[in-house]
Design an enzyme around this catalytic site. Sequence first.
Site, PDB file in Angstrom:
ATOM      1  N   GLY A   1       0.820  -1.217   0.000  1.00 49.52           N
ATOM      2  CA  GLY A   1       0.000   0.000   0.000  1.00 49.52           C
ATOM      3  C   GLY A   1       0.842   1.250   0.000  1.00 49.52           C
TER       4      GLY A   1
ATOM      5  N   ALA B   1      -0.053   5.383  -1.830  1.00 48.38           N
ATOM      6  CA  ALA B   1      -0.737   6.542  -1.217  1.00 48.38           C
ATOM      7  C   ALA B   1      -0.509   6.552   0.291  1.00 48.38           C
ATOM      8  CB  ALA B   1      -2.238   6.467  -1.507  1.00 48.38           C
TER       9      ALA B   1
ATOM     10  N   ASP C   1      -2.908  -6.802  -6.782  1.00 46.52           N
ATOM     11  CA  ASP C   1      -4.046  -6.691  -5.872  1.00 46.52           C
ATOM     12  C   ASP C   1      -3.794  -7.688  -4.740  1.00 46.52           C
ATOM     13  OD1 ASP C   1      -6.489  -6.912  -4.528  1.00 46.52           O
ATOM     14  OD2 ASP C   1      -7.623  -6.420  -6.339  1.00 46.52           O
TER      15      ASP C   1
ATOM     16  N   ASN D   1       0.860  -2.699   5.405  1.00 45.70           N
ATOM     17  CA  ASN D   1       0.110  -1.444   5.540  1.00 45.70           C
ATOM     18  C   ASN D   1      -1.150  -1.391   4.681  1.00 45.70           C
ATOM     19  OD1 ASN D   1      -0.120   1.685   5.811  1.00 45.70           O
ATOM     20  ND2 ASN D   1       0.163   1.340   3.604  1.00 45.70           N
TER      21      ASN D   1
ATOM     22  N   SER E   1      -5.036  -0.091  13.992  1.00 42.43           N
ATOM     23  CA  SER E   1      -5.830   1.149  14.070  1.00 42.43           C
ATOM     24  C   SER E   1      -6.406   1.271  15.473  1.00 42.43           C
ATOM     25  CB  SER E   1      -6.992   1.091  13.079  1.00 42.43           C
ATOM     26  OG  SER E   1      -7.878   2.185  13.278  1.00 42.43           O
TER      27      SER E   1
ATOM     28  N   TYR F   1     -15.081  -3.148   9.701  1.00 39.10           N
ATOM     29  CA  TYR F   1     -13.741  -2.540   9.707  1.00 39.10           C
ATOM     30  C   TYR F   1     -13.106  -2.754  11.084  1.00 39.10           C
ATOM     31  CZ  TYR F   1      -9.841   0.708   9.354  1.00 39.10           C
ATOM     32  OH  TYR F   1      -8.573   1.252   9.366  1.00 39.10           O
TER      33      TYR F   1
ATOM     34  N   PRO G   1      -2.830   3.785  14.440  1.00 40.51           N
ATOM     35  CA  PRO G   1      -3.135   5.214  14.433  1.00 40.51           C
ATOM     36  C   PRO G   1      -4.609   5.517  14.645  1.00 40.51           C
ATOM     37  CG  PRO G   1      -2.112   4.474  12.336  1.00 40.51           C
ATOM     38  CD  PRO G   1      -2.590   3.262  13.076  1.00 40.51           C
TER      39      PRO G   1
ATOM     40  N   VAL H   1      -5.890   9.752  10.469  1.00 40.41           N
ATOM     41  CA  VAL H   1      -4.769  10.263   9.669  1.00 40.41           C
ATOM     42  C   VAL H   1      -5.367  10.781   8.357  1.00 40.41           C
ATOM     43  CG1 VAL H   1      -2.514   9.723   8.660  1.00 40.41           C
ATOM     44  CG2 VAL H   1      -3.393   8.312  10.552  1.00 40.41           C
TER      45      VAL H   1
ATOM     46  N   THR I   1      -5.520  11.044   4.858  1.00 40.22           N
ATOM     47  CA  THR I   1      -4.977  10.387   3.656  1.00 40.22           C
ATOM     48  C   THR I   1      -6.156  10.190   2.699  1.00 40.22           C
ATOM     49  OG1 THR I   1      -5.472   8.204   4.560  1.00 40.22           O
ATOM     50  CG2 THR I   1      -3.273   9.079   5.045  1.00 40.22           C
TER      51      THR I   1
END
Length: 252
Positions: free
Chosen positions: A9, A12, A60, A87, A140, A153, A183, A186, A188
């Site tokens: 990842g 980005a 992918d 990531n 996360s 999620y 985190p 963030v 992004t």
Amino acid sequence: MRPVALITGASAGIGRATAITLARNDFDVVITGRRSAYLEALEEEIRSKTVADVLSLTFDIRDQEEVNNACEKLTGKWEEVALLVNNAGLAVGLSHIHEGVVDDWERMIDTNIKGLLYMTRLISPGMVKKGAGHIVNIGSVAGKEAYEKGNVYNATKFAVDGLTQAMRIDLAEHGIKVTSISPGAVETEFSLVRFKGDQEEADKVYDGFTPLYAEDIAEAILFAVTRPTHVNIDDMLIMATSQARSRKIVRK
Ligand code: NDP
Ligand code: 8X3
């Protein structure tokens, strides 16, 4: 010889910032993602701004065969990956469980859990053989506490937390470090992806407070991976000062 870091990842956000930070700090980097044009641009940037060598792999991460085929290019100096940064990940949608979209759930489970597992299964045997290495999983705050409409999620990031603990146990005897970096908000492309391209909804997430930036997380990763051999950072929860909990953000 410079150690090789593979960052999933990296096209980005956090992965991109991490690739640049590691390239500036003595790593050669393998950058991966689906968008080859973004990877090419990053490759250019790293070559022009650092002395690091860089290799792009486009795949992918949900497709195990694609992952395996792409990683066959890890030969010669690229074969020995010293640092794997798991990531690549995403949230898709935000809905109560009884209204959830099954396709969104599958995208999150396949990317955040199965993709991480495919990469780990592929790269960790080389580390075991060498008796050294470091795996950093991006978790996360969503994997520490559930929040309304976060359900699947949340579950994928709780899974990352559990897998990090399990990997730490399984790999300790092989001298391999395992770290999770978790985190809060963030800024992004994360929210743009979650809201399926709705920029207005995405902007609202970061409205009225200073969120974390991708570079803040990249710096934390650099800290974790540059400790002395006898030190393992097991888990870091990193929040914006204005974000006290998942859904407790002080906005002005
Ligand atoms: P971005 O959307 O900016 O970046 C996500 C990266 O993951 C992109 O490079 C994307 O590349 C890659 N990716 C997504 N799906 C796939 C796939 N199927 N195959 C290969 N690569 C894929 O988000 P962030 O940088 O914010 O997210 C990075 C990680 O940080 C994620 O795991 C996320 O859950 C986590 N995180 C993010 C937080 C935030 O607030 N931003 C907070 C806490 C954790 P491409 O599209 O080119 O395939
Ligand atoms: C991303 C942070 O709070 O939107 O993992 O889930 S949150």
